[in-house]
Write a protein that holds these residues in place. Structure first.
Motif, PDB file in Angstrom:
ATOM      1  N   GLY A  49      28.721  14.771  63.025  1.00 41.22           N
ATOM      2  CA  GLY A  49      28.057  15.034  61.139  1.00 41.22           C
ATOM      3  C   GLY A  49      27.170  15.336  60.765  1.00 41.22           C
ATOM      4  O   GLY A  49      26.604  16.221  60.137  1.00 41.22           O
ATOM      5  N   GLU A  50      26.467  14.655  61.581  1.00 37.82           N
ATOM      6  CA  GLU A  50      24.623  14.691  60.901  1.00 37.82           C
ATOM      7  C   GLU A  50      24.300  15.947  61.865  1.00 37.82           C
ATOM      8  O   GLU A  50      22.776  17.014  61.002  1.00 37.82           O
ATOM      9  CB  GLU A  50      23.512  13.853  61.793  1.00 37.82           C
ATOM     10  N   GLY A  51      24.488  16.309  63.032  1.00 37.26           N
ATOM     11  CA  GLY A  51      23.636  17.877  63.357  1.00 37.26           C
ATOM     12  C   GLY A  51      24.336  18.337  62.623  1.00 37.26           C
ATOM     13  O   GLY A  51      23.571  19.994  62.503  1.00 37.26           O
ATOM     14  N   ILE A  52      25.542  18.766  61.947  1.00 37.66           N
ATOM     15  CA  ILE A  52      25.986  19.996  61.393  1.00 37.66           C
ATOM     16  C   ILE A  52      25.129  19.686  60.084  1.00 37.66           C
ATOM     17  O   ILE A  52      24.640  20.958  59.245  1.00 37.66           O
ATOM     18  CB  ILE A  52      26.967  20.110  60.912  1.00 37.66           C
ATOM     19  N   GLU A  53      25.025  18.713  59.216  1.00 35.45           N
ATOM     20  CA  GLU A  53      24.187  18.411  58.444  1.00 35.45           C
ATOM     21  C   GLU A  53      22.932  18.584  58.119  1.00 35.45           C
ATOM     22  O   GLU A  53      22.002  19.631  57.925  1.00 35.45           O
ATOM     23  CB  GLU A  53      24.273  17.257  57.764  1.00 35.45           C
ATOM     24  N   LEU A  54      22.273  18.547  59.402  1.00 36.35           N
ATOM     25  CA  LEU A  54      20.955  19.497  59.233  1.00 36.35           C
ATOM     26  C   LEU A  54      20.299  20.387  60.003  1.00 36.35           C
ATOM     27  O   LEU A  54      19.580  21.334  59.215  1.00 36.35           O
ATOM     28  CB  LEU A  54      20.374  18.292  60.878  1.00 36.35           C
ATOM     29  N   VAL A  55      21.824  21.375  60.255  1.00 33.02           N
ATOM     30  CA  VAL A  55      21.158  22.666  60.432  1.00 33.02           C
ATOM     31  C   VAL A  55      22.034  23.056  58.761  1.00 33.02           C
ATOM     32  O   VAL A  55      21.448  24.184  58.503  1.00 33.02           O
ATOM     33  CB  VAL A  55      22.455  22.729  61.680  1.00 33.02           C
TER      34      VAL A  55
END
Length: 188
Positions: A66-72
């Protein structure tokens, strides 16, 4: 007479010895039962701890995905906030597999430029996990004014070994321009 009293004494000695022997057998049986019960409790505790580790790993994997999605999302929103048109974002972040270098203490590095084109890199602070972010531009649509805008699909894959078995948590999302792009009339 004397012989009889000896006999009585020796009979008492035999009875006392048999009672002592019975006490030892009872003690051994009692200790065995306690040991078996303790071993069962220890095995149950060990299984519970292993299950707890699996659940904790799944939770961490899902959160990192989920953090990966938020960073993008932060990267795309930051570029749009800086005035970059949505149509130009594909030149900053093309279709491909990426890692997010979130080891930097400066959040702005991640927010504005921490994406590098590599894949399956260990996540900072979580060496057991690797994260790959897949970016795919597509799903273009035409607005009522005739302009074309592309949607971007983002998948964040986090992998790790759980009891020797490869395990993956995946989170996906699709983003479209939130600034300056009227709603699409039809998909192309």
């Amino acid at each position: 007479l004397m012989h009889d009293s000896m006999q009585i004494r020796s009979g008492a000695t035999v009875r006392a010895a048999s009672r002592a022997g019975g006490s030892i057998v009872e003690a051994v049986v009692a200790v065995s039962i306690i040991v078996i019960a303790l071993v069962g409790i220890m095995q149950l505790t060990a299984r519970s701890l292993k299950a707890n580790d699996l659940v904790a790993d799944r939770f961490v994997g899902a959160q990192l995905a989920g953090e990966g999605i938020e960073l993008v999302r932060n990267f795309l929103d930051g570029k749009q906030t800086d005035g970059t048109p949505w149509t130009d974002l594909e030149s900053y972040l093309s279709t491909g597999a990426y890692e997010v270098s979130n080891a930097s203490p400066n959040v702005a590095d991640v927010y504005l430029g921490g994406l590098t084109e590599r894949s399956a890199t260990p996540v900072a602070g979580f060496p057991k996990f690797t994260r790959t972010i897949l970016i795919e531009w597509g799903g273009r649509c035409t607005t009522l004014s005739g302009d074309e805008y592309a949607n971007v699909t983002v998948q964040s894959l986090v992998s790790w070994l759980a009891r020797g078995e490869p395990t993956t948590a995946t989170v996906a999302d699709r983003f479209a321009s939130w600034r300056g792009a009227p709603a699409c009339s039809s998909s192309i």
